[in-house]
Motif scaffolding. Structure first.
Motif, PDB file in Angstrom:
ATOM      1  N   LEU B  72       7.938  -5.531  -3.119  1.00 59.79           N
ATOM      2  CA  LEU B  72       7.569  -5.663  -1.712  1.00 59.79           C
ATOM      3  C   LEU B  72       6.115  -5.301  -1.511  1.00 59.79           C
ATOM      4  N   MET B  73       5.740  -4.194  -2.135  1.00 58.51           N
ATOM      5  CA  MET B  73       4.419  -3.631  -1.902  1.00 58.51           C
ATOM      6  C   MET B  73       3.330  -4.532  -2.477  1.00 58.51           C
ATOM      7  N   VAL B  76       4.396  -8.918  -1.962  1.00 63.13           N
ATOM      8  CA  VAL B  76       4.444  -9.376  -0.582  1.00 63.13           C
ATOM      9  C   VAL B  76       3.285  -8.806   0.209  1.00 63.13           C
ATOM     10  N   GLY B  77       3.002  -7.510  -0.008  1.00 61.29           N
ATOM     11  CA  GLY B  77       1.960  -6.878   0.781  1.00 61.29           C
ATOM     12  C   GLY B  77       0.566  -7.165   0.270  1.00 61.29           C
ATOM     13  N   VAL B  81      -0.959 -11.649   0.814  1.00 64.68           N
ATOM     14  CA  VAL B  81      -2.023 -11.520   1.811  1.00 64.68           C
ATOM     15  C   VAL B  81      -3.310 -12.126   1.256  1.00 64.68           C
ATOM     16  N   PHE B  85      -5.365 -15.266   2.710  1.00 62.62           N
ATOM     17  CA  PHE B  85      -6.809 -15.182   2.870  1.00 62.62           C
ATOM     18  C   PHE B  85      -7.467 -16.425   2.293  1.00 62.62           C
TER      19      PHE B  85
ATOM     20  N   GLY C 137       3.211  -2.351   5.248  1.00 60.14           N
ATOM     21  CA  GLY C 137       2.146  -3.274   4.869  1.00 60.14           C
ATOM     22  C   GLY C 137       2.456  -4.709   5.230  1.00 60.14           C
ATOM     23  N   MET C 138       3.758  -4.988   5.469  1.00 57.21           N
ATOM     24  CA  MET C 138       4.126  -6.374   5.750  1.00 57.21           C
ATOM     25  C   MET C 138       3.842  -6.778   7.184  1.00 57.21           C
ATOM     26  N   VAL C 140       1.221  -6.851   8.699  1.00 57.27           N
ATOM     27  CA  VAL C 140      -0.012  -7.629   8.827  1.00 57.27           C
ATOM     28  C   VAL C 140       0.259  -9.131   8.768  1.00 57.27           C
ATOM     29  N   ALA C 163      -6.541  -8.403   8.758  1.00 52.36           N
ATOM     30  CA  ALA C 163      -6.085  -8.449   7.378  1.00 52.36           C
ATOM     31  C   ALA C 163      -7.019  -7.638   6.496  1.00 52.36           C
ATOM     32  N   ALA C 164      -8.330  -7.840   6.676  1.00 52.80           N
ATOM     33  CA  ALA C 164      -9.282  -7.100   5.852  1.00 52.80           C
ATOM     34  C   ALA C 164      -9.097  -5.598   6.048  1.00 52.80           C
ATOM     35  N   VAL C 167      -5.614  -4.306   4.583  1.00 59.53           N
ATOM     36  CA  VAL C 167      -5.573  -4.287   3.127  1.00 59.53           C
ATOM     37  C   VAL C 167      -6.451  -3.171   2.590  1.00 59.53           C
ATOM     38  N   GLU C 170      -4.892   0.362   3.166  1.00 62.35           N
ATOM     39  CA  GLU C 170      -3.698   0.701   2.417  1.00 62.35           C
ATOM     40  C   GLU C 170      -4.037   1.601   1.232  1.00 62.35           C
TER      41      GLU C 170
END
Lengths: 116, 246, 482
Positions: B72-73, B76-77, B81, B85, C137-138, C140, C163-164, C167, C170
């Motif tokens: 997940l981390m 997915v995270g 992302v 982007f 974190g999801m 976003v 998003a920037a 991320v 985190e």
């Protein structure tokens, strides 16, 4: 009440089911890699392929399904695969962006400079 | 998983582990398919997210919570992302939907379909893998524990006490909590074992002492350095180029 | 609960419907958590309006629902529900519709692993904190999708910034969370909370100066990761109209809002559990009562009351955190995007790394913490809880246990003659300890201590010597006091 509890929902699932899911994701990813023309689409296919492999590793490592399972090795393999997939995605994405910057396209079919 | 073995008291009871497996597997496979057949790149990314998140659900159902959360981390995270982007940076009208030739589709689907048939055939070819006795064994263990406790209570005179005063002995309590842990949480010691294995100590196989089999310290280090290299490399590759004014 | 219900249903003659019980229980949990978010959002929005009003020297809502405008948010909610659901023509309709649900689902599922009181958690995971971080974190995604799908430049800019920011934040957030995990030796949030029971000096924020420092970093990163002012670049009104929310209206917009307030509570609740003792109040009232009267804190009516007390404690702390966030929002100007990223990479990450190393050495060298100097025993809620150090040493215990099991099996294989001799055992254990000692640090005194701990832990595992162990700990803490 029989219809409420069909066999498929009362039997515990075994290793095979998990392997089938892994296989499905793998094949979908592979087909995705083969058919997409978008660089990023291909990257997504790679993620799916790696993920399918991961499910297999974890399923083989689980004590729920087999007595002599892979144990820790399976979990650690899966972890390394995840980490390396992240690294691979970062580099591939950088390459894709570079390609886009230089050629103003992300169609992999146009990347044929080395063809000769 | 905590669902395991809760619903196993008699045969004709819905097995929630199975139900959740089918739900999660269907989500995962369905959205993977959706991703395959969608031609819009942003939707593809969205379908990929859901597919991967459900796949982490599948991993949770095998009992390896740490790997599932890691999936997940990071996947997915993090990874997706990043992908989104990339999609946004390159998304221009012409590239958002790129069609593939029908011939390519047919060829890829034939090859993929036969590969899938082959793999599933292989997965289901072993009889012992079709189902699992884990839950039944657990139930048996619980029943055996019950019997043992009743027997020992009768033997050492605790049975004559009031219900309030019938305390378990220390050993019995440990066994009970161990059983409860296994029923509710699968095998929770796993996370610690993974951590120890990453710093080079294998707790699950103390017998393997040969070099290279003791743990994963070296791979761990290599991966860390590799990540650093990737970090720098990706930043270098993707940096904004200064176009010299001509 | 589920077991109880299922047997009850079967006994009531509804054979074959036992599975329904599990569904019902799941629904009850889900409804409770949903209510936490919904009611929480209503209260927090009202609070935000009131507090911001007072900060700006005005009254805030006063009319709807009596003196303080209690019902203002509810009225707003009804208004939002009845609004027309607009969608721009440029929008990607499917993603536009789905995005709020994605954001909300991520915020909601993070609550699954958040314990509200001792053992009161929907999903008791061994890796609770890690799961929380992953799910948080999801969120976003929802924002990213919303920004893209709106088909508006403002939205896209907002989403990219968000998003920037998420991320990058985190990284320090993860580092801050690792520190309590390192001190407690577990990622189980319930266990982390229980380890801080007792007087408030036992809270992790008072553990050592580094944890005191890291809490502020955590809070700053938390605010940034839930996208609140002064880090609310994604919806900067002065520049981007409303960022990713520009094109949203009605119920979808309010879903985003609920997600935001939900994750605000989540972040401050997590802060409460990790640094402020979670559901343990500053003074162990229930522990003292339990010791005086002998009422059990494990089960029974008194335990339930104690847990309710814990729930109130926890919610108070969480709400306090949210209040501070609101206060910060209306007191500080918004940062620029480069300042936001600078703060993350140049300040938060190095400070977090420094604190990590500091805490590592502090616990490694066994520096005193406030609690040991005051010499106040933490009355533990659980019979088998043997202190923070023991949970940490549990890892070593695992190694020891498996090694001893292996030796036993070897001895069995070798035949009845060769019993596991004491010498042999010691040598093996010594070896193991040396390994561990080297790993921890090169301190020559360390292995010896480790041996003692190991043996004690090992004995504890076999349940022969848990009493002596406790006594030992007591004497140790007394020594520390002297």
């Amino acid at each position: 009440m029989e219809w409420l509890t069909p066999d498929i929902l009362t039997e515990p699932v075994g290793l095979s089911h998990f392997l089938a899911v892994g296989a499905f994701l793998f094949v979908t990813g592979a087909v995705c890699m083969a058919t997409k023309r978008n660089t990023l689409g291909i990257l997504m296919g790679i993620e799916l392929v790696l993920n399918g492999a991961n499910i297999n590793f974890v399923a083989f490592a689980s004590p729920y399904f087999r007595e002599d399972n892979l144990g820790l090795d399976g979990h650690l393999m899966a972890l390394f695969v995840i980490v390396l997939a992240a690294a691979e995605a970062a580099v591939a994405l950088a390459i894709a962006l570079n390609y886009y910057n230089n050629y103003a396209t992300i169609d992999v079919d146009k990347a044929n400079e080395l063809k000769g | 998983m905590f669902l395991l073995a809760e619903a196993t008291s008699n045969a004709a009871v819905i097995n929630w582990h199975t139900v959740f497996f089918f739900v999660v597997a269907a989500l995962s496979c369905g959205f993977a398919l959706a991703m395959l057949f969608s031609s819009n790149i942003v939707r593809m990314a969205f379908f990929l997210v859901i597919s991967l998140a459900s796949a982490s659900g599948v991993i949770f159902l095998t009992g390896s919570h740490f790997v599932g959360a890691m999936q997940l981390m990071i996947y997915v995270g993090g990874t997706v992302v990043l992908l989104i982007f990339g999609v946004m940076l390159t998304a221009q009208e012409a590239f958002i939907t790129m069609k593939t030739k029908a011939g390519d589709w047919v060829l890829a689907l034939i090859v993929g379909g036969s590969l899938f048939a082959l793999l599933t055939q292989a997965a289901f070819s072993v009889e012992a893998w079709h189902s699992t006795d884990y839950q039944q064994d657990l139930v048996k263990e619980v029943e055996k524990f019950n019997k043992d406790v009743i027997a020992s209570m009768q033997s050492d005179g605790r049975a004559e006490l009031d219900v309030e005063d019938r305390k378990l002995t220390k050993e019995e309590r440990v066994t009970l909590s161990d059983l409860q842990k296994r029923i509710r949480h699968g095998y929770p010691e796993l996370t610690g074992q993974i951590g120890l294995a990453l710093v080079g100590v294998r707790t699950d196989q103390p017998s393997v002492e040969a070099t290279g089999y003791t743990g994963y310290l070296l791979p761990f280090e290599i991966v860390s350095v590799h990540l650093l290299v990737v970090l720098i490399g990706a930043a270098y590759l993707a940096r904004a180029k200064k176009r010299s004014a001509e | 609960m589920a077991e109880y219900l299922s047997t009850w249903i079967v006994e009531a003659g509804w054979d074959g419907w036992g599975w329904l019980a599990y569904l019902l229980v799941a629904l009850v949990y889900a409804a409770l958590l949903l209510n936490v978010i919904a009611v929480g959002a209503v209260v927090f929005i009202w609070m935000e309006r009131k507090i911001s009003g007072r900060i700006q020297d005005r009254l805030g809502p006063t009319r709807t629902g009596g003196k303080f405008g209690w019902l203002q948010t509810l009225a707003d909610g009804i208004k939002l529900l009845s609004k027309e659901d607009l969608m721009p023509g440029e929008a990607d309709s499917f993603l536009f519709k789905v995005a709020p649900y994605v954001a909300f689902a991520a915020g909601f599922s993070a609550f699954m692993a958040l314990p509200f009181s001792d053992g009161w958690v929907a999903l008791h995971l061994n890796i609770g904190i890690f799961f929380l971080l992953a799910v948080l974190g999801m969120e976003v995604f929802g924002v990213l999708l919303a920004g893209y799908a709106s088909g508006s430049k403002w939205s896209l800019f907002g989403a990219m910034r968000q998003a920037a920011q998420t991320v990058s934040y985190e990284v320090p957030l993860g580092m801050c969370l690792v520190i309590p995990v390192m001190i407690c030796g577990t990622m189980d949030l319930v266990s982390i909370g229980n380890q801080q029971s007792g007087l408030f000096t036992n809270w992790l924020i008072f553990h050592d100066p580094f944890t005191f420092m890291i809490f502020w970093v955590y809070f700053a990163c938390g605010i940034a990761s839930v996208n609140r002012a002064p880090f609310d670049l994604a919806e900067a009104e002065s520049e981007l109209v409303a960022g990713f929310l520009t094109e949203y209206s009605g119920i979808r917009w309010s879903l985003f809002f609920m997600a935001e307030y939900g994750s605000m509570f989540l972040v401050s609740g997590l802060a409460a559990i990790l640094f402020f003792g979670g559901w343990n109040g500053p003074f162990p009232i229930f522990g003292i009562i339990s010791e005086a009267t002998g009422w059990s804190l494990e089960s029974g009516v008194f335990a339930t009351i104690a847990r309710f007390g814990g729930l109130i404690n926890f919610i108070t702390k969480g709400v306090l955190g949210v209040t501070v966030m609101i206060w910060i929002r209306w007191s500080f100007p918004r940062l620029r995007i480069d300042q936001v990223i600078t703060m993350c990479l140049k300040y938060c990450v190095p400070i977090a790394a420094f604190c990590f190393i500091g805490v590592l050495f502090w616990t490694g060298i066994v520096m005193p913490n406030v609690n040991s100097m005051l010499s106040i025993e933490a009355p533990s809620n659980h019979e088998d809880y043997t202190g923070r150090a023991n949970i940490r040493e549990g890892w070593v215990k695992d190694v020891d246990y498996t090694v001893s099991q292996h030796e036993l099996s070897l001895a069995k294989k070798a035949g009845p003659k060769v019993l596991p001799e004491a010498e042999d055992d010691d040598a093996q254990e010594g070896d193991d300890d040396k390994k561990d000692g080297e790993q921890v640090e090169g301190n020559p005194d360390e292995p010896k201590v480790e041996v003692e701990v190991n043996k004690a832990a090992f004995n504890n595992l076999n349940n022969n010597a848990s009493q002596p162990l406790l006594a030992q700990q007591e004497s140790l803490s007394k020594k520390g006091a002297n």
